[in-house]
Design an enzyme around this catalytic site. Structure first.
Site, PDB file in Angstrom:
ATOM      1  N   HIS A  50      -5.451 -11.515 -12.741  1.00 17.57           N
ATOM      2  CA  HIS A  50      -5.655 -10.239 -12.110  1.00 17.57           C
ATOM      3  C   HIS A  50      -4.145  -9.645 -12.068  1.00 17.57           C
ATOM      4  O   HIS A  50      -4.139  -8.458 -12.346  1.00 17.57           O
ATOM      5  CB  HIS A  50      -6.248 -10.399 -10.648  1.00 17.57           C
ATOM      6  CG  HIS A  50      -7.440 -10.774 -10.718  1.00 17.57           C
ATOM      7  ND1 HIS A  50      -8.608 -10.295 -10.695  1.00 17.57           N
ATOM      8  CD2 HIS A  50      -7.753 -12.304  -9.984  1.00 17.57           C
ATOM      9  CE1 HIS A  50      -9.550 -11.089 -10.848  1.00 17.57           C
ATOM     10  NE2 HIS A  50      -8.973 -12.308 -10.199  1.00 17.57           N
ATOM     11  N   ARG A  93      -3.843  -7.723 -15.320  1.00 14.28           N
ATOM     12  CA  ARG A  93      -4.621  -6.570 -15.348  1.00 14.28           C
ATOM     13  C   ARG A  93      -3.677  -5.482 -14.662  1.00 14.28           C
ATOM     14  O   ARG A  93      -3.471  -4.333 -15.209  1.00 14.28           O
ATOM     15  CB  ARG A  93      -6.011  -6.488 -14.682  1.00 14.28           C
ATOM     16  CG  ARG A  93      -6.854  -7.792 -15.032  1.00 14.28           C
ATOM     17  CD  ARG A  93      -7.702  -7.296 -16.206  1.00 14.28           C
ATOM     18  NE  ARG A  93      -8.268  -8.505 -16.640  1.00 14.28           N
ATOM     19  CZ  ARG A  93      -8.339  -9.434 -17.393  1.00 14.28           C
ATOM     20  NH1 ARG A  93      -7.185  -9.379 -18.240  1.00 14.28           N
ATOM     21  NH2 ARG A  93      -9.192 -10.429 -17.738  1.00 14.28           N
ATOM     22  N   ASP A 124      -7.389  14.598   6.206  1.00 15.66           N
ATOM     23  CA  ASP A 124      -7.686  15.866   6.408  1.00 15.66           C
ATOM     24  C   ASP A 124      -8.315  16.252   7.875  1.00 15.66           C
ATOM     25  O   ASP A 124      -8.592  15.225   8.476  1.00 15.66           O
ATOM     26  CB  ASP A 124      -8.281  16.597   5.243  1.00 15.66           C
ATOM     27  CG  ASP A 124      -9.861  16.073   4.872  1.00 15.66           C
ATOM     28  OD1 ASP A 124     -10.264  15.015   5.829  1.00 15.66           O
ATOM     29  OD2 ASP A 124     -10.471  16.561   4.066  1.00 15.66           O
ATOM     30  N   HIS A 125      -8.883  17.344   8.066  1.00 15.51           N
ATOM     31  CA  HIS A 125      -9.764  17.657   9.252  1.00 15.51           C
ATOM     32  C   HIS A 125     -10.992  16.679   9.187  1.00 15.51           C
ATOM     33  O   HIS A 125     -11.534  16.224  10.391  1.00 15.51           O
ATOM     34  CB  HIS A 125     -10.117  19.098   9.259  1.00 15.51           C
ATOM     35  CG  HIS A 125     -10.770  19.588   8.193  1.00 15.51           C
ATOM     36  ND1 HIS A 125     -10.077  19.824   7.062  1.00 15.51           N
ATOM     37  CD2 HIS A 125     -12.168  20.101   7.717  1.00 15.51           C
ATOM     38  CE1 HIS A 125     -10.952  20.310   5.969  1.00 15.51           C
ATOM     39  NE2 HIS A 125     -12.108  20.405   6.469  1.00 15.51           N
ATOM     40  N   HIS A 176      -8.065  -8.459  -6.096  1.00 13.23           N
ATOM     41  CA  HIS A 176      -8.203  -8.493  -7.803  1.00 13.23           C
ATOM     42  C   HIS A 176      -7.039  -7.240  -8.199  1.00 13.23           C
ATOM     43  O   HIS A 176      -6.771  -7.123  -9.149  1.00 13.23           O
ATOM     44  CB  HIS A 176      -9.620  -7.950  -8.191  1.00 13.23           C
ATOM     45  CG  HIS A 176     -10.406  -9.141  -8.313  1.00 13.23           C
ATOM     46  ND1 HIS A 176     -11.639  -9.410  -8.731  1.00 13.23           N
ATOM     47  CD2 HIS A 176     -10.367 -10.337  -7.511  1.00 13.23           C
ATOM     48  CE1 HIS A 176     -12.258 -10.505  -8.656  1.00 13.23           C
ATOM     49  NE2 HIS A 176     -11.237 -11.244  -7.744  1.00 13.23           N
ATOM     50  N   CYS A 189     -10.638  11.174   4.127  1.00 16.59           N
ATOM     51  CA  CYS A 189     -11.106  12.537   4.117  1.00 16.59           C
ATOM     52  C   CYS A 189     -12.474  12.551   4.294  1.00 16.59           C
ATOM     53  O   CYS A 189     -13.251  11.473   4.807  1.00 16.59           O
ATOM     54  CB  CYS A 189     -10.647  13.398   2.760  1.00 16.59           C
ATOM     55  SG  CYS A 189     -11.462  12.473   1.154  1.00 16.59           S
ATOM     56  N   GLY A 190     -13.413  13.448   3.878  1.00 15.68           N
ATOM     57  CA  GLY A 190     -14.753  13.543   4.125  1.00 15.68           C
ATOM     58  C   GLY A 190     -15.471  12.314   3.481  1.00 15.68           C
ATOM     59  O   GLY A 190     -16.257  11.394   3.994  1.00 15.68           O
ATOM     60  N   THR A 191     -15.263  12.395   2.017  1.00 14.47           N
ATOM     61  CA  THR A 191     -15.827  11.320   1.042  1.00 14.47           C
ATOM     62  C   THR A 191     -14.971  10.203   0.758  1.00 14.47           C
ATOM     63  O   THR A 191     -15.401   9.149   0.480  1.00 14.47           O
ATOM     64  CB  THR A 191     -16.254  11.942   0.041  1.00 14.47           C
ATOM     65  OG1 THR A 191     -14.984  12.623  -0.614  1.00 14.47           O
ATOM     66  CG2 THR A 191     -17.131  13.035   0.236  1.00 14.47           C
TER      67      THR A 191
HETATM   68  C1  RB5 Z   1     -13.718  18.740   3.292  1.00 12.19           C
HETATM   69  O1  RB5 Z   1     -14.568  19.412   3.702  1.00 12.19           O
HETATM   70  C2  RB5 Z   1     -13.968  17.814   2.030  1.00 12.19           C
HETATM   71  O2  RB5 Z   1     -14.046  18.411   1.004  1.00 12.19           O
HETATM   72  C3  RB5 Z   1     -12.981  16.662   2.013  1.00 12.19           C
HETATM   73  O3  RB5 Z   1     -12.698  16.094   3.115  1.00 12.19           O
HETATM   74  C4  RB5 Z   1     -13.113  15.626   1.181  1.00 12.19           C
HETATM   75  O4  RB5 Z   1     -14.447  15.073   1.128  1.00 12.19           O
HETATM   76  C5  RB5 Z   1     -12.787  15.848  -0.312  1.00 12.19           C
HETATM   77  O5  RB5 Z   1     -12.839  15.008  -1.406  1.00 12.19           O
END
Ligand code: RB5
Length: 150
Positions: free
Chosen positions: A134, A137, A8-9, A99, A66-68
């Site tokens: 593994h 599993r 994503d961005h 694994h 993505c961000g997280t």
């Molecule tokens: C975008 O702001 C953020 O929500 C996305 O990149 C991500 O972290 C979502 O899980």
């Protein structure tokens, strides 16, 4: 090896760095997702792209950013046959191959820096699935998919 990568961005800038890292190493890259870091792009669309590329055989493996890393890994894992691993360090990237036979590496561009990202990417492609107990599993995971995906 063909790699589908999308973000994503929030993952856009990191994606550019990872693409360079991969192409410098000779990987063929299929790029998807946000077109800039400022124009909003859903991590759902980006995750769907990576998962579909892997499942259709267009790519051998995927990288989802993505961000997280949380949202995009969740999306990838909604696809039957995808084992997306959300990793924060080299050890996790190594283990998800050994694994769990992960076929998508997911991480957060707001969580890890480029050097850790590159190290994770390298582990993800260097490590082989260990098989043995593994494999049992992973077989159970596939069975779980059969029972729960409609
Ligand atoms: C975008 O702001 C953020 O929500 C996305 O990149 C991500 O972290 C979502 O899980």
């Amino acid at each position: 090896m063909k790699v589908s990568i999308a973000s994503d961005h929030a993952g856009y800038d990191m994606r550019q760095l990872v693409i360079k890292h991969l192409t410098d190493k000779g990987f063929e890259v299929i790029d998807g997702g946000a077109v800039s870091a400022t124009e909003r792009f859903s991590y759902v669309e980006a995750g769907n792209k990576v998962a579909t590329d892997v499942l259709t055989g267009k790519a051998d493996r995927g990288i989802a950013i993505c961000g997280t890393g949380i949202g995009i890994s969740m999306v990838c894992n909604k696809h039957k046959g995808i084992r997306a691993a959300l990793c924060n360090n080299e050890y996790m990237a190594r283990m998800c191959r050994q694994h769990n036979d992960a076929n998508v590496l997911a991480f957060g561009a707001r969580v890890v820096g480029p050097e850790i990202a590159f190290a994770m990417v390298d582990c993800f492609f260097e490590e082989e699935f260990a098989g043995g107990r593994h494999a049992e599993r992973v077989g159970q995971m596939k069975q779980t998919e059969e029972e729960n995906f409609k």
